[in-house]
Design an enzyme around this catalytic site. Structure first.
Site, short mmCIF file in Angstrom:
data_model
loop_
_atom_site.label_atom_id
_atom_site.label_comp_id
_atom_site.label_asym_id
_atom_site.label_seq_id
_atom_site.Cartn_x
_atom_site.Cartn_y
_atom_site.Cartn_z
N ASP A 175 -8.92 -7.36 1.78
CA ASP A 175 -8.24 -6.56 0.77
C ASP A 175 -7.57 -7.44 -0.27
OD1 ASP A 175 -6.47 -7.46 2.80
OD2 ASP A 175 -4.91 -6.14 2.02
N GLU A 176 -7.28 -6.87 -1.40
CA GLU A 176 -6.41 -7.46 -2.43
C GLU A 176 -6.80 -8.88 -2.81
OE1 GLU A 176 -2.27 -4.98 -1.77
OE2 GLU A 176 -2.47 -6.90 -0.75
#
Length: 859
Positions: free
Chosen positions: A530-531
């Site tokens: 993620d991210e």
């Protein structure tokens, strides 16, 4: 003349003599008074380039005179400071949340007569006190002396609540300290607000039932079955080891195993027409019969027996129960990476997960701020990556993010040894819980990157260049500049380096081996994914790879490649939904678990539907209802983050309808406390698609010790267990193609009535039966804040939404027991406490300090 010129040149080029001594540094650190003032969380004008900011100031006063300017103060500010209003000081954002304050040439020294003020603007927003980190560090600028935490910036523990207090923070008493913009309608949830918006408990004792609620429960007779003389187990098809932890809990709560005790007959027969993990329980004065088709079902049957038990009388009702779970995945995610959670905390939490029939423990073991699992052959991962201290070279430890201070022995530092991890795996298995490890990559990987750089330097110093480069995660020629969501500029693995995949394979191989050595096979591995922050744009390795393969998403490329590696080892791959959105589904393994963490108020149902429609195993991880690092209530003294939810109390978790995500737009609000709509016309679930379960989350950025972690978990964890196990009658079935908002009306008055009745049942069981059990087992839970209002006759009306607590009022500096004839105007504050008075909840003043500014929203 020539010799004199050379001498002058040498003197000018020589380093300045170190003025500060260790004794002076220590004395200043021990006596310097630092006070942080949040002036305005929503100033009318933010200096360019920020569109959103907040205004703060630091006040420094030292009783010790010191005229030198060779010092620096290092401190954590979650968002980057970008404009400073001071001629005497400058502040630099170093990396992540770490900032450095140093004096300018205009600074003339500390004097007991002076208070120095530095005012500054910070990007984005911070509004809860817990977001302002402790443990400012004083150091000499040349880093020759041992740095020291400034004593006035340490947190302390409140003697009544046992919660962390921050004396270095000035009071939060302005409504503008709670709001992030003019559009923010978030209420200050004080005692008056709670009186308007919470329900008065209807039960004065625990009703028949158990948490989580069984699918079917019938009371056979009104008599009670006594367990005070103990029980003894008669087993068939299951061994005592498979029930041991439930029996141990029973003993902890006062019911021992004795030969003369009431028989508990437990039968496991796979051919029984009972669902997996389900059970049948029948209790009478002669025996308790539990039947199941699996050992897990039998274990849950014994836990239900405990759930039925009244602690005061050690008795249960005579009932007939048929039960099975709503979802196969009932999980809890614990972040040990940002701030370390002790092994004992993990074991204690596993015990409570088993008690309430949760069966998946997702352990977040690595992130930017820490690597927490020992990996054979890579000791630097925990030796360097498992510690935070002030070492700017990061050869001994990581930078002191999140208010870590200087000490390597602090609770926020540490790691799990291989033996620790084995113990956790076996303990979880004994509670019928699967451990899902996660070592977040390719973003959130700074701890790994720094640790492998330390390894690289050490091996290069020994002339072992091949070994040094084997697991190096940095490409020196990569000039990409980026900033991650947590403001790091160097936290992302380069997905184009062969060494990255050698490192991943090494970690996976050792992780799988640890599971095998513990006798607990690794079934699921969570990549994270993620991210990612836009890294690799100027990486030569990525540019070369792109010419060969024309990659559309570098993050997707990494996930697909690592997912294949995981699958080849016979392990199911899992990841966060935003990263999985970057992949080509056709290039992924057959079985994929997606934790969907999109926010409902921002159309998060669409992501959940889209990924479920792919045939993936979707686990609902929605921040606005499952992130237990958010505050219970919107109040600056309630700890927690604020970006997705300002008030996430036990009732909100209880009211969640996971099978029908968009319907929550009818009665929930967004992060600014506005109503919202959820359009499901073109994003609905296809026939047969759905979710395998749901998961609670305890992220740890603002949770610096295990006590605070338990406060954030309990009692919300029990509401999570209720929703994951039981589907209530008041839930509205999902139907695609609808648009939901506060006026759409699919949640009828009858649904509301049934939900309120169900809540009253749940909260009575929670307050009268389950919280006393948590107390007996030594668990720390949140004692509720209390609702207060003035009756027409001027007396105080006081209640707690959770029953079973002692209510108290502060009058003339003394806490007294509440009674209905107390004069409202004589009361200064109110609170709830445990019945024995050993601990109190957070008190609320009457009236609240902001009452005049938010009278339309309560106090």
């Amino acid at each position: 003349m020539k010799k004199l010129a050379c001498l002058l040149m040498a003197l000018l080029s020589a380093p300045a003599a170190l003025a500060m001594t260790q004794g002076q540094l220590n004395e200043i650190a021990d006596t310097l008074q630092i006070r942080y003032h949040l002036i305005d969380a929503m100033p009318k004008h933010c200096p360019e380039p920020a569109k959103q900011c907040y205004l703060s100031e630091l006040r420094l006063r030292s009783p010790v005179q010191y005229s030198g300017s060779d010092w620096a103060i290092y401190f954590s500010q979650l968002m980057p400071i970008y404009q400073i209003e001071s001629a005497l000081f400058k502040i630099e954002h170093l990396n992540g949340d770490l900032h450095r304050l140093t004096p300018t040439d205009a600074f003339r020294g500390f004097s007991s007569d002076d208070e120095h003020i530095v005012r500054f603007y910070t990007k984005n927003s911070q509004i809860t006190r817990s977001e302002f980190m402790p443990n400012y560090i004083l150091a000499d600028q040349s880093q020759h002396l041992t740095p020291r935490v400034i004593a006035s910036t340490r947190s302390v523990r409140d003697e009544y609540t046992l919660l962390e207090q921050q004396p270095y923070l000035a009071p939060f008493d302005s409504y503008n300290q709670l709001r992030v913009s003019d559009k923010d309608q978030t209420p200050w949830m004080g005692a008056a607000y709670l009186a308007q918006h919470q329900s008065v408990p209807e039960f004065t004792h625990a009703p028949h039932g158990v948490i989580p609620m069984p699918r079917q429960l019938k009371v056979v007779s009104q008599g009670r079955i006594m367990l005070d003389k103990g029980v003894h187990f008669e087993l068939a098809g299951v061994n005592l080891a498979q029930l041991e932890m439930a029996a141990k809990r029973l003993a902890q709560l006062g019911v021992k195993q004795t030969k003369k005790g009431l028989p508990v007959r437990v039968t496991v027969e796979p051919s029984l027409s009972i669902e997996q993990e389900g059970y049948h329980l029948n209790s009478s004065t002669h025996a308790i019969d539990i039947k199941a088709s699996s050992a897990a079902g039998a274990f849950y049957g014994v836990q239900t027996l405990i759930g039925l038990m009244d602690l005061k009388t050690l008795s249960i009702p005579s009932v007939s129960i048929e039960d099975s779970p709503r979802y196969s995945f009932r999980g809890l995610h614990i972040d040990s990476a940002r701030n370390f959670r002790s092994k004992q905390f993990i074991l204690d939490t596993i015990a409570q997960m088993g008690a309430y029939k949760l069966n998946k423990l997702h352990l977040h073991l690595a992130d930017d701020e820490g690597w927490r699992l020992a990996i054979a052959g890579l000791p630097e991962l925990t030796k360097v990556g498992g510690l935070r201290c002030l070492d700017l070279s990061e050869t001994r430890c990581l930078l002191p993010q999140l208010g870590a201070g200087t000490g390597t022995g602090a609770p926020r530092n540490g790691h799990y040894s291989q033996q620790d991890y084995s113990d956790i795996l076996r303990f979880a298995q004994a509670h019928h819980i699967e451990v899902i490890p996660s070592l977040d990559m390719p973003g959130h990987s700074r701890a790994a990157i720094v640790a492998m750089e330390a390894r690289y330097r050490a091996l290069m110093a020994k002339g072992k260049s091949e070994a040094a480069n084997k697991y190096r995660l940095v490409e020196e020629a990569d000039t990409t500049t980026y900033s991650s969501i947590q403001h790091y500029h160097d936290n992302t693995l380069n997905v184009c380096l062969p060494a990255t995949y050698r490192f991943v394979d090494k970690v996976l191989t050792e992780l799988k081996r640890m599971h095998e050595m513990a006798g607990v096979p690794l079934k699921t591995y969570h990549i994270g994914a993620d991210e990612t922050a836009g890294a690799w744009l100027d990486s030569p390795a990525c540019q070369a790879l792109n010419k060969q393969q024309a990659i559309t998403s570098m993050n997707g490329y990494f996930i697909e490649k690592v997912a294949a590696m995981v699958a080849e080892k016979g392990i199911t791959v899992a990841g966060w939904s935003d990263g999985l959105s970057d992949v080509d589904p056709l290039k992924m393994p057959k079985h994929v678990q997606s934790n969907v963490w999109s926010t409902l108020s921002e159309q998060g149902h669409k992501v959940a539907h889209q990924q479920a429609n792919l045939g993936w195993d979707v686990v609902l991880s929605l921040p606005d209802v499952t992130y237990f690092d958010f505050p219970y209530q919107s109040h600056p003294h309630e700890r927690g983050n604020h970006w997705a939810s300002r008030a996430l109390d036990t009732r909100k978790v209880f009211e969640f309808m996971p099978d029908n995500l968009p319907i929550h737009a009818e009665f929930w609000r967004d992060v600014l406390f506005h109503t919202y709509s959820a359009d499901d016309k073109e994003s609905g679930l296809v026939q047969g698609a759905g979710y395998i379960g749901m998961q609670g989350h305890l992220w740890s950025e603002m949770i610096r010790d295990d006590l605070q972690a338990e406060y954030m978990l309990y009692p919300r964890l029990l509401a999570l267990a209720e929703r994951a196990w039981h589907k209530p009658a008041w839930a509205v079935p999902y139907q695609s193609g609808r648009v939901f908002d506060e006026k759409s009306g699919y949640f009828k008055a009858k649904n509301r009535q049934l939900r309120e009745q169900d809540w009253q049942r749940f909260v009575a069981l929670l307050g009268y039966r389950e919280l006393p059990k948590l107390t007996r087992q030594g668990r720390f839970f949140r004692i509720p804040t209390v609702a207060a209002s003035r009756r027409d006759d001027g007396t105080l009306n006081l209640f707690s939404e959770l029953p079973g607590f002692k209510l108290e009022a502060l009058i003339n500096g003394r806490w007294v027991n509440y009674h209905p004839k107390l004069d409202f105007d004589a009361v200064n504050a109110v609170r709830a406490a445990l019945p024995d008075g050993s601990r109190a909840g957070r008190s609320l003043p009457l009236p609240a300090p902001v009452e005049s500014t938010v009278n339309h929203l309560g106090n």
